[in-house]
Design a protein around this motif. Sequence first.
Motif, PDB file in Angstrom:
ATOM      1  N   UNK A  21      31.586 -44.947 -65.960  1.00 40.12           N
ATOM      2  CA  UNK A  21      31.583 -43.618 -66.568  1.00 40.12           C
ATOM      3  C   UNK A  21      32.559 -42.741 -65.778  1.00 40.12           C
ATOM      4  N   UNK A  22      33.622 -42.327 -66.449  1.00 40.26           N
ATOM      5  CA  UNK A  22      34.667 -41.539 -65.791  1.00 40.26           C
ATOM      6  C   UNK A  22      34.449 -40.051 -66.072  1.00 40.26           C
ATOM      7  N   UNK A  23      34.879 -39.260 -65.107  1.00 45.23           N
ATOM      8  CA  UNK A  23      34.826 -37.797 -65.261  1.00 45.23           C
ATOM      9  C   UNK A  23      36.222 -37.232 -65.038  1.00 45.23           C
ATOM     10  N   UNK A  24      36.428 -36.069 -65.639  1.00 42.58           N
ATOM     11  CA  UNK A  24      37.734 -35.398 -65.477  1.00 42.58           C
ATOM     12  C   UNK A  24      37.521 -33.897 -65.287  1.00 42.58           C
ATOM     13  N   UNK A  25      38.315 -33.337 -64.400  1.00 37.93           N
ATOM     14  CA  UNK A  25      38.266 -31.888 -64.161  1.00 37.93           C
ATOM     15  C   UNK A  25      39.654 -31.302 -64.333  1.00 37.93           C
ATOM     16  N   UNK A  26      39.692 -30.114 -64.863  1.00 39.00           N
ATOM     17  CA  UNK A  26      40.974 -29.430 -65.066  1.00 39.00           C
ATOM     18  C   UNK A  26      41.005 -28.165 -64.194  1.00 39.00           C
ATOM     19  N   UNK A  27      42.053 -28.012 -63.323  1.00 33.37           N
ATOM     20  CA  UNK A  27      42.094 -26.852 -62.416  1.00 33.37           C
ATOM     21  C   UNK A  27      42.033 -25.521 -63.151  1.00 33.37           C
ATOM     22  N   UNK A  28      42.601 -25.476 -64.353  1.00 31.79           N
ATOM     23  CA  UNK A  28      42.597 -24.232 -65.106  1.00 31.79           C
ATOM     24  C   UNK A  28      41.367 -24.097 -65.995  1.00 31.79           C
ATOM     25  N   UNK A  29      40.547 -25.141 -65.996  1.00 27.84           N
ATOM     26  CA  UNK A  29      39.331 -25.091 -66.795  1.00 27.84           C
ATOM     27  C   UNK A  29      39.570 -25.191 -68.285  1.00 27.84           C
ATOM     28  N   UNK A  30      40.680 -25.828 -68.668  1.00 32.41           N
ATOM     29  CA  UNK A  30      40.992 -25.981 -70.091  1.00 32.41           C
ATOM     30  C   UNK A  30      40.126 -27.112 -70.690  1.00 32.41           C
ATOM     31  N   UNK A  31      39.302 -26.762 -71.569  1.00 30.93           N
ATOM     32  CA  UNK A  31      38.414 -27.735 -72.228  1.00 30.93           C
ATOM     33  C   UNK A  31      38.546 -27.575 -73.742  1.00 30.93           C
ATOM     34  N   UNK A  79      42.907 -35.923 -71.619  1.00 22.01           N
ATOM     35  CA  UNK A  79      43.834 -34.871 -72.069  1.00 22.01           C
ATOM     36  C   UNK A  79      43.055 -33.578 -72.276  1.00 22.01           C
ATOM     37  N   UNK A  80      43.593 -32.448 -71.691  1.00 20.84           N
ATOM     38  CA  UNK A  80      42.896 -31.172 -71.855  1.00 20.84           C
ATOM     39  C   UNK A  80      43.377 -30.453 -73.104  1.00 20.84           C
ATOM     40  N   UNK A  81      42.883 -29.258 -73.307  1.00 26.47           N
ATOM     41  CA  UNK A  81      43.191 -28.518 -74.535  1.00 26.47           C
ATOM     42  C   UNK A  81      44.638 -28.049 -74.598  1.00 26.47           C
ATOM     43  N   UNK A  82      45.337 -28.057 -73.436  1.00 31.59           N
ATOM     44  CA  UNK A  82      46.750 -27.701 -73.414  1.00 31.59           C
ATOM     45  C   UNK A  82      47.646 -28.933 -73.474  1.00 31.59           C
ATOM     46  N   UNK A  83      47.011 -30.055 -73.814  1.00 32.40           N
ATOM     47  CA  UNK A  83      47.720 -31.336 -73.974  1.00 32.40           C
ATOM     48  C   UNK A  83      48.276 -31.848 -72.644  1.00 32.40           C
ATOM     49  N   UNK A  84      47.633 -31.467 -71.553  1.00 31.74           N
ATOM     50  CA  UNK A  84      47.978 -32.012 -70.251  1.00 31.74           C
ATOM     51  C   UNK A  84      47.137 -33.279 -70.027  1.00 31.74           C
ATOM     52  N   UNK A  85      47.816 -34.345 -69.598  1.00 33.65           N
ATOM     53  CA  UNK A  85      47.142 -35.649 -69.529  1.00 33.65           C
ATOM     54  C   UNK A  85      47.123 -36.186 -68.110  1.00 33.65           C
TER      55      UNK A  85
END
Length: 343
Positions: A21-31, A79-85
């Motif tokens: 089970x993988x988790x991902x975090x985005x520094x800008x909080x883009x979800x 991939x976050x909501x800003x299409x950063x992968x």
Amino acid sequence: MITGATTFDNWQENDGAIIETYTATDPEGNTPITWTLGGTDRGDFTIAGGILEFAATPDFENPEDSGGNNHYEVIVEATDSNNKRSTHHVDIIVKNVDEPPVISGPDTVDDYPENSAITRQVGRYTATDPEGATVTLSLTGTDGDEFTLSSNGVLTFKESPDYETPGRDSYDVTVRAVAGSHTVDKFVTVNIQNIEEPGAVTLSTVQPQVGTSLTATLEDGDGPTGTTWQWYQTSSRGSSGTAITDADSATYTPGTSDVGRYLRAVASYDDGFSDGNTAVAVSANRVQVVTPGNVAPVFPVASDYGRNIRENQPPGPQPGRPGKRHRRQQRQADLHNSRLRSV
């Protein structure tokens, strides 16, 4: 950023559990975060909510990876909501496991006809071992002794089954496969089909004769009920003949009017399948008159044949010796006894 293991170097075949089970975090909080897969073996996996699994349970003997060597490579992508992968390379090596043999063949055999020849196949069973080990098949279970399993896996009855035998409308047998340390059982149920059986009549006497009773016996495996009888007098064994008045029971005593004729016994009855069944028996021989028995011989009463002989008497008739009358009576007695013996 993706967090989770990247290497699985001892994944056992046939294990369809969650890999990771993988988790991902985005520094800008883009979800929200969207999960996808890449890499040469991505088609062999699924991912949802960061949970990585095999699309189909891996089989060491039949590898699905692109290299065909049980070494799977897949890229987990977030991939976050800003299409950063972000990507995560994962290696999974599937290891061989000693697997039990697999038995092929029917679990249930329906409508096996009763009274079938013992050569009729009940079912055919084969077994293979995933690792190629030698497999031995045998029979066990509640009714295992009722069957035979040939060298090529054909299951047959030792004796023809009879549906009417109490408790014998179904059989339970176990086909057992042994390979190395593994033992596998396949439980088989054989259901017997009830077949309508023709009735047969037999007669108690081979040679019918006047004054001697004959008894007809009806046999029908389905259990005859409501049996009625009629006897016939026929000129040949193949003719239907003429019904004999009042001869309507299982026993009949021939009379003088039956001499020279065959006797035909007809049973009419019902069974578990249908009404109005008939079964017939015809005497093997024509009716005969009673054979005369032996009669004890009868000797005529004659005078005393004893006599006294004086010494030194010349040959010829002597006083006290039987004369012509006595010899004639003896001849008549001999002739009478001879006729009796010829009867």
